[in-house]
Design a protein around this motif. Structure first.
Motif, PDB file in Angstrom:
ATOM      1  N   UNK A  42       0.837  -1.269  -0.059  1.00 23.47           N
ATOM      2  CA  UNK A  42      -0.271   0.132   0.132  1.00 23.47           C
ATOM      3  C   UNK A  42       0.838   1.259  -0.045  1.00 23.47           C
ATOM      4  N   UNK A  43       1.956   1.244  -0.860  1.00 24.85           N
ATOM      5  CA  UNK A  43       2.634   2.428  -0.905  1.00 24.85           C
ATOM      6  C   UNK A  43       3.753   2.646   0.191  1.00 24.85           C
ATOM      7  N   UNK A  44       3.754   1.886   1.295  1.00 26.49           N
ATOM      8  CA  UNK A  44       4.896   1.989   2.496  1.00 26.49           C
ATOM      9  C   UNK A  44       6.221   1.662   1.891  1.00 26.49           C
ATOM     10  N   UNK A  45       7.287   2.380   2.416  1.00 27.23           N
ATOM     11  CA  UNK A  45       8.653   1.940   2.113  1.00 27.23           C
ATOM     12  C   UNK A  45       9.465   1.946   3.545  1.00 27.23           C
ATOM     13  N   UNK A  46       9.619   0.516   3.735  1.00 27.91           N
ATOM     14  CA  UNK A  46      10.226   0.273   5.405  1.00 27.91           C
ATOM     15  C   UNK A  46      11.635  -0.231   4.779  1.00 27.91           C
ATOM     16  N   UNK A  47      12.673   0.255   5.495  1.00 27.22           N
ATOM     17  CA  UNK A  47      13.811  -0.092   5.072  1.00 27.22           C
ATOM     18  C   UNK A  47      14.215  -1.401   6.075  1.00 27.22           C
ATOM     19  N   UNK A  48      15.138  -2.456   5.347  1.00 26.93           N
ATOM     20  CA  UNK A  48      15.417  -3.667   6.159  1.00 26.93           C
ATOM     21  C   UNK A  48      16.915  -3.784   5.860  1.00 26.93           C
ATOM     22  N   UNK A  49      17.586  -4.209   6.970  1.00 29.17           N
ATOM     23  CA  UNK A  49      18.984  -4.299   6.724  1.00 29.17           C
ATOM     24  C   UNK A  49      19.514  -5.656   7.426  1.00 29.17           C
ATOM     25  N   UNK A  50      20.263  -6.733   6.546  1.00 29.88           N
ATOM     26  CA  UNK A  50      21.292  -7.432   7.153  1.00 29.88           C
ATOM     27  C   UNK A  50      22.850  -7.284   7.512  1.00 29.88           C
ATOM     28  N   UNK A  51      23.082  -7.052   8.603  1.00 33.36           N
ATOM     29  CA  UNK A  51      24.680  -6.704   8.570  1.00 33.36           C
ATOM     30  C   UNK A  51      25.191  -7.615   9.682  1.00 33.36           C
ATOM     31  N   UNK A  52      26.748  -7.909   9.159  1.00 37.00           N
ATOM     32  CA  UNK A  52      27.388  -9.069   9.816  1.00 37.00           C
ATOM     33  C   UNK A  52      27.808  -8.126  11.125  1.00 37.00           C
ATOM     34  N   UNK A  53      28.018  -9.202  12.046  1.00 38.64           N
ATOM     35  CA  UNK A  53      28.442  -8.609  13.484  1.00 38.64           C
ATOM     36  C   UNK A  53      29.876  -7.671  13.325  1.00 38.64           C
ATOM     37  N   UNK A  54      30.792  -8.425  12.478  1.00 37.03           N
ATOM     38  CA  UNK A  54      32.196  -7.608  12.339  1.00 37.03           C
ATOM     39  C   UNK A  54      31.848  -6.344  11.590  1.00 37.03           C
ATOM     40  N   UNK A  55      31.022  -6.102  10.638  1.00 33.53           N
ATOM     41  CA  UNK A  55      30.834  -5.040  10.007  1.00 33.53           C
ATOM     42  C   UNK A  55      30.293  -3.907  10.952  1.00 33.53           C
ATOM     43  N   UNK A  56      29.217  -4.378  11.675  1.00 31.30           N
ATOM     44  CA  UNK A  56      28.503  -3.626  12.512  1.00 31.30           C
ATOM     45  C   UNK A  56      29.649  -2.762  13.613  1.00 31.30           C
ATOM     46  N   UNK A  57      30.488  -3.688  13.978  1.00 33.35           N
ATOM     47  CA  UNK A  57      31.513  -3.053  14.977  1.00 33.35           C
ATOM     48  C   UNK A  57      32.375  -2.302  14.438  1.00 33.35           C
ATOM     49  N   UNK A  58      32.928  -2.728  13.023  1.00 30.14           N
ATOM     50  CA  UNK A  58      33.684  -1.658  12.383  1.00 30.14           C
ATOM     51  C   UNK A  58      33.147  -0.237  12.152  1.00 30.14           C
ATOM     52  N   UNK A  59      31.990  -0.157  12.188  1.00 31.52           N
ATOM     53  CA  UNK A  59      31.420   1.259  11.820  1.00 31.52           C
ATOM     54  C   UNK A  59      31.664   2.011  12.945  1.00 31.52           C
ATOM     55  N   UNK A  60      31.943   1.855  14.143  1.00 33.26           N
ATOM     56  CA  UNK A  60      32.113   2.428  15.357  1.00 33.26           C
ATOM     57  C   UNK A  60      33.648   3.009  15.558  1.00 33.26           C
ATOM     58  N   UNK A  61      34.336   2.176  14.914  1.00 33.21           N
ATOM     59  CA  UNK A  61      36.022   2.439  15.333  1.00 33.21           C
ATOM     60  C   UNK A  61      36.125   3.862  14.816  1.00 33.21           C
ATOM     61  N   UNK A  62      37.245   4.339  15.527  1.00 37.89           N
ATOM     62  CA  UNK A  62      37.778   5.557  15.280  1.00 37.89           C
ATOM     63  C   UNK A  62      38.965   5.392  14.698  1.00 37.89           C
ATOM     64  N   UNK A  63      39.365   5.851  13.454  1.00 37.20           N
ATOM     65  CA  UNK A  63      40.477   5.944  12.738  1.00 37.20           C
ATOM     66  C   UNK A  63      40.955   7.640  12.579  1.00 37.20           C
ATOM     67  N   UNK A  64      42.356   7.809  13.050  1.00 34.74           N
ATOM     68  CA  UNK A  64      42.777   9.214  12.765  1.00 34.74           C
ATOM     69  C   UNK A  64      43.136   9.315  11.509  1.00 34.74           C
ATOM     70  N   UNK A  65      43.589   8.365  10.706  1.00 29.99           N
ATOM     71  CA  UNK A  65      43.964   8.611   9.244  1.00 29.99           C
ATOM     72  C   UNK A  65      42.902   8.448   8.461  1.00 29.99           C
TER      73      UNK A  65
END
Length: 294
Positions: free
Chosen positions: A164-187
């Motif tokens: 009915x015209x709705x657009x709902x986002x769905x994601x499958x993310x690996x635990x490794x990628x999920x953790x890497x998103x929050x890493x801080x890298x000065x370079x």
């Protein structure tokens, strides 16, 4: 009675107007045909205008408006169907959802039947009644089918919730990628930093997020991962959004030790559903001299 009489009179008057309008159009067409016949005789070109006239269907303005409305509705439904299919295809690519796995083509046996049933019920229940937000924790040993079931849940959510015209986002993310998103890298350059932030925002706001492969190394979550996942669960809870987690442990009893106190404390805010995939690995065995290697 007066009101009924007024409505009846209005409908009668409206019908007479439409019929009068149709008669007027017909009279104009007859006059036009007569003029064309005169011109046809003078020019020597014969047209069977009587056949054209006999096959003409005279329509009132209301009939034409009704036909135009029906045509517009059909075009709108077709446009919405096309946009929905494009959205599902795009979401599968960007959300890393395998289209090959659904509840309809999964192999169900006594060892995983209960978990598959619980997963299907969870998806439909959350789509019908999203409150309160819930966590579905799927546990099982290596190769027990956690990722397959996670993708089946993602496809179910993506297809059944986007109607009915709705657009709902769905994601499958690996635990490794999920953790890497929050890493801080000065370079790290500005584009990479923006990309990570955008991904984090998407995962925090998606209609459904599945983090697949927690504790895959056979050990509990690191302190950093516990902090990141606990923060993420708190954000999703505040937004009243549910979460699906797959954890590589052989039994539910190992869950508190594997996940850590921070994550378990965040999980307690949610309505929790636990499922366990049992049995031997469902992966294709490695064969050597015609025999499977254990």
């Amino acid at each position: 009675k007066d009101q009924d009489h007024s409505e009846s009179q209005f409908m009668s008057d409206n019908k007479e107007k439409n019929e009068a309008g149709g008669d007027k159009v017909k009279s104009l067409v007859d006059s036009l045909i007569s003029q064309i016949e005169s011109i046809s005789k003078l020019s020597g070109n014969k047209l069977d205008l009587k056949a054209i006239k006999d096959n003409m269907v005279m329509r009132s303005a209301d009939q034409m408006r009704k036909e135009e409305t029906q045509k517009a509705n059909l075009e709108l439904r077709e446009r919405n169907r096309r946009l929905r299919e494009e959205f599902i295809e795009k979401t599968r690519k960007t959300g890393h959802i395998d289209p090959n796995w659904t509840f309809d083509n999964m192999i169900v046996d006594p060892a995983n039947e209960r978990a598959v049933t619980d997963a299907r019920l969870f998806c439909h229940a959350r789509m019908v009644s999203p409150e309160p937000p819930s966590i579905f924790i799927l546990a099982g040993g290596p190769g027990s089918g956690k990722s397959v079931l996670a993708n089946a849940m993602a496809n179910c959510w993506l297809i059944d919730s986007n109607k009915e015209g709705s657009y709902r986002d769905v994601c499958v993310i690996s635990a490794t990628h999920f953790e890497r998103i929050r890493y801080f890298n000065q370079s790290e350059d500005r584009e990479d930093l923006k990309r990570r932030r955008d991904e984090w925002e998407r995962f925090c706001n998606a209609s459904m997020i599945i983090i697949d492969g927690l504790c895959e190394n056979g050990q509990g979550l690191s302190v950093f991962m516990q902090k990141v996942l606990a923060e993420f669960l708190r954000i999703r809870f505040e937004k009243r959004l549910s979460v699906i987690l797959t954890v590589c442990i052989p039994a539910i009893n190992y869950l508190p030790q594997a996940m850590g106190p921070q994550v378990m404390e965040s999980c307690r805010q949610y309505d929790n559903v636990l499922a366990l995939l049992m049995g031997r690995s469902r992966r294709k065995p490695i064969m050597f001299n015609g025999c499977p290697l254990e």
